[in-house]
Design a protein around this motif. Structure first.
Motif, PDB file in Angstrom:
ATOM      1  N   LEU A   1     -73.568 -32.476 -18.678  1.00  0.00           N
ATOM      2  CA  LEU A   1     -72.941 -33.346 -17.682  1.00  0.00           C
ATOM      3  C   LEU A   1     -74.009 -33.915 -16.762  1.00  0.00           C
ATOM      4  O   LEU A   1     -74.838 -33.179 -16.243  1.00  0.00           O
ATOM      5  CB  LEU A   1     -71.936 -32.547 -16.842  1.00  0.00           C
TER       6      LEU A   1
ATOM      7  N   PHE B   1     -66.389 -36.145  -7.399  1.00  0.00           N
ATOM      8  CA  PHE B   1     -67.575 -36.364  -8.230  1.00  0.00           C
ATOM      9  C   PHE B   1     -67.196 -37.135  -9.496  1.00  0.00           C
ATOM     10  O   PHE B   1     -66.112 -36.950 -10.039  1.00  0.00           O
ATOM     11  CB  PHE B   1     -68.186 -35.028  -8.659  1.00  0.00           C
TER      12      PHE B   1
ATOM     13  N   ARG C   1     -56.823 -41.454 -20.878  1.00  0.00           N
ATOM     14  CA  ARG C   1     -57.540 -40.519 -21.746  1.00  0.00           C
ATOM     15  C   ARG C   1     -58.511 -41.250 -22.656  1.00  0.00           C
ATOM     16  O   ARG C   1     -59.603 -40.762 -22.920  1.00  0.00           O
ATOM     17  CB  ARG C   1     -56.558 -39.723 -22.595  1.00  0.00           C
ATOM     18  N   TYR C   2     -58.086 -42.418 -23.145  1.00  0.00           N
ATOM     19  CA  TYR C   2     -58.917 -43.225 -24.027  1.00  0.00           C
ATOM     20  C   TYR C   2     -58.880 -44.674 -23.546  1.00  0.00           C
ATOM     21  O   TYR C   2     -57.833 -45.169 -23.143  1.00  0.00           O
ATOM     22  CB  TYR C   2     -58.420 -43.146 -25.473  1.00  0.00           C
TER      23      TYR C   2
ATOM     24  N   ASN D   1     -64.513 -33.370  -1.239  1.00  0.00           N
ATOM     25  CA  ASN D   1     -65.590 -33.772  -2.138  1.00  0.00           C
ATOM     26  C   ASN D   1     -65.066 -34.177  -3.504  1.00  0.00           C
ATOM     27  O   ASN D   1     -64.241 -33.476  -4.094  1.00  0.00           O
ATOM     28  CB  ASN D   1     -66.573 -32.613  -2.327  1.00  0.00           C
TER      29      ASN D   1
ATOM     30  N   TYR E   1     -68.925 -37.598 -13.332  1.00  0.00           N
ATOM     31  CA  TYR E   1     -69.940 -37.227 -14.309  1.00  0.00           C
ATOM     32  C   TYR E   1     -69.700 -38.000 -15.601  1.00  0.00           C
ATOM     33  O   TYR E   1     -68.581 -38.378 -15.910  1.00  0.00           O
ATOM     34  CB  TYR E   1     -69.836 -35.732 -14.664  1.00  0.00           C
TER      35      TYR E   1
ATOM     36  N   PHE F   1     -61.831 -29.967 -12.519  1.00  0.00           N
ATOM     37  CA  PHE F   1     -62.085 -31.159 -13.322  1.00  0.00           C
ATOM     38  C   PHE F   1     -60.792 -31.780 -13.827  1.00  0.00           C
ATOM     39  O   PHE F   1     -59.794 -31.091 -14.080  1.00  0.00           O
ATOM     40  CB  PHE F   1     -62.941 -30.812 -14.540  1.00  0.00           C
ATOM     41  N   GLY F   2     -60.831 -33.097 -14.016  1.00  0.00           N
ATOM     42  CA  GLY F   2     -59.790 -33.784 -14.749  1.00  0.00           C
ATOM     43  C   GLY F   2     -60.020 -33.626 -16.246  1.00  0.00           C
ATOM     44  O   GLY F   2     -60.997 -33.031 -16.685  1.00  0.00           O
ATOM     45  N   SER F   3     -59.106 -34.179 -17.029  1.00  0.00           N
ATOM     46  CA  SER F   3     -59.166 -34.036 -18.488  1.00  0.00           C
ATOM     47  C   SER F   3     -60.157 -34.978 -19.145  1.00  0.00           C
ATOM     48  O   SER F   3     -60.438 -34.838 -20.330  1.00  0.00           O
ATOM     49  CB  SER F   3     -57.780 -34.271 -19.088  1.00  0.00           C
TER      50      SER F   3
ATOM     51  N   LEU G   1     -74.555 -36.286 -13.304  1.00  0.00           N
ATOM     52  CA  LEU G   1     -73.839 -36.780 -12.139  1.00  0.00           C
ATOM     53  C   LEU G   1     -74.140 -38.250 -11.905  1.00  0.00           C
ATOM     54  O   LEU G   1     -75.295 -38.657 -11.802  1.00  0.00           O
ATOM     55  CB  LEU G   1     -74.228 -35.950 -10.917  1.00  0.00           C
TER      56      LEU G   1
ATOM     57  N   GLY H   1     -66.397 -23.724  -6.609  1.00  0.00           N
ATOM     58  CA  GLY H   1     -66.532 -24.422  -7.877  1.00  0.00           C
ATOM     59  C   GLY H   1     -65.815 -25.760  -7.836  1.00  0.00           C
ATOM     60  O   GLY H   1     -65.303 -26.188  -6.798  1.00  0.00           O
ATOM     61  N   TYR H   2     -65.794 -26.419  -8.962  1.00  0.00           N
ATOM     62  CA  TYR H   2     -65.149 -27.723  -9.072  1.00  0.00           C
ATOM     63  C   TYR H   2     -63.883 -27.629  -9.918  1.00  0.00           C
ATOM     64  O   TYR H   2     -63.805 -26.816 -10.839  1.00  0.00           O
ATOM     65  CB  TYR H   2     -66.068 -28.723  -9.765  1.00  0.00           C
TER      66      TYR H   2
ATOM     67  N   GLN I   1     -70.484 -37.275 -19.761  1.00  0.00           N
ATOM     68  CA  GLN I   1     -70.821 -36.192 -20.676  1.00  0.00           C
ATOM     69  C   GLN I   1     -71.186 -36.769 -22.025  1.00  0.00           C
ATOM     70  O   GLN I   1     -70.388 -37.480 -22.636  1.00  0.00           O
ATOM     71  CB  GLN I   1     -69.639 -35.225 -20.831  1.00  0.00           C
TER      72      GLN I   1
ATOM     73  N   LEU J   1     -65.956 -37.692 -16.685  1.00  0.00           N
ATOM     74  CA  LEU J   1     -65.212 -36.598 -16.067  1.00  0.00           C
ATOM     75  C   LEU J   1     -65.247 -36.728 -14.551  1.00  0.00           C
ATOM     76  O   LEU J   1     -66.305 -36.918 -13.957  1.00  0.00           O
ATOM     77  CB  LEU J   1     -65.809 -35.251 -16.460  1.00  0.00           C
TER      78      LEU J   1
END
Lengths: 112, 116
Positions: free
Chosen positions: A43, A33, A9-10, A31, A35, A103-105, A45, A100-101, A37, A90
């Motif tokens: 976002l 990806f 996370r950090y 697929n 990104y 996402f992870g946290s 890519l 749609g996608y 942010q 992300l």
């Protein structure tokens, strides 16, 4: 519940270090990806992959590389971290754009 | 090139008031449109999507959006907001001519803040 898991996370790294950001999905998606942010920029890519060992550059690939050795895992590599790579990263996966996608946290990376 | 414009970077609203978050896109061909929400310290979550058919799309948490082809807009609405709706909202577009691996373009985001 389906998941995209980002390993950290950090993260705080020093300038010049090689940094690995890991992403794992359990949905058997083709697929994946990466990104970044940043405030006011939305976002952007970095790289994406539509199959194992396949990768394509996104809009801002400079300073990054990726690896996809297994379908469920997509790694982002900062070859030599710099302070301008401090950002939220992300990961996302998808079985097709119409779905749609997922996402992870996110991983908030600070380069000092 | 296609792009997505979110006209407001921040929208403050009182609790239980209606809200509209604006989104315009540029594309001369058919598109898929999405709205995502990001709660603090979390990733993005899909709110709703427009692929084809009815131009009014209903999503989770009481949100809906209307696709307007002539105005190339896809505004997000909610008739009565709650404190829990405080988040950042992203509009996104995909021009559906590529393979399934093709990318979605995201707007810069609108931060919705709810005042009690």
């Amino acid at each position: 519940d389906v998941k995209v898991t980002q390993s950290s996370r950090y993260l705080v790294k020093r300038t010049g270090e090689k940094v690995f950001l890991e992403c794992v999905q359990d949905m058997d998606h083709e697929n994946m990806f990466w990104y970044r942010q940043d405030p006011g920029l939305g976002l952007r890519l970095i790289y994406f992959s539509y199959d194992v060992k396949m990768k394509e550059k996104g809009d801002i690939p400079e300073g990054y590389s990726v690896s996809r050795e297994k379908k469920e895992r997509f790694s982002l590599i900062l070859e030599s971290a710099s302070t301008n790579q401090t950002s939220m990263y992300l990961c996302a996966s998808s079985s097709g754009t119409e779905h749609g996608y997922t996402f992870g946290s996110g991983t908030r990376l600070t380069v000092v | 090139a296609q792009s997505v414009t979110q006209l407001d970077s921040q929208v403050p609203v009182f609790e239980e008031a209606p809200v509209e978050l604006r989104c315009n896109y540029s594309s001369s061909v058919s598109v898929y449109l999405f709205w995502y929400v990001q709660y603090p310290n979390q990733g993005l979550q899909l709110l709703l999507k427009y692929l084809s058919g009815s131009t009014l799309v209903k999503g989770i948490n009481g949100f809906e959006a209307e696709f307007n082809k002539s105005q190339t807009s896809f505004h997000l609405r909610k008739p009565s907001v709650h404190i829990s709706d405080t988040a950042e909202y992203f509009c996104a577009v995909y021009r559906g001519l590529w393979s399934s691996a093709s990318k979605i373009i995201f707007g810069s985001g609108t931060r919705l803040s709810i005042r009690p």
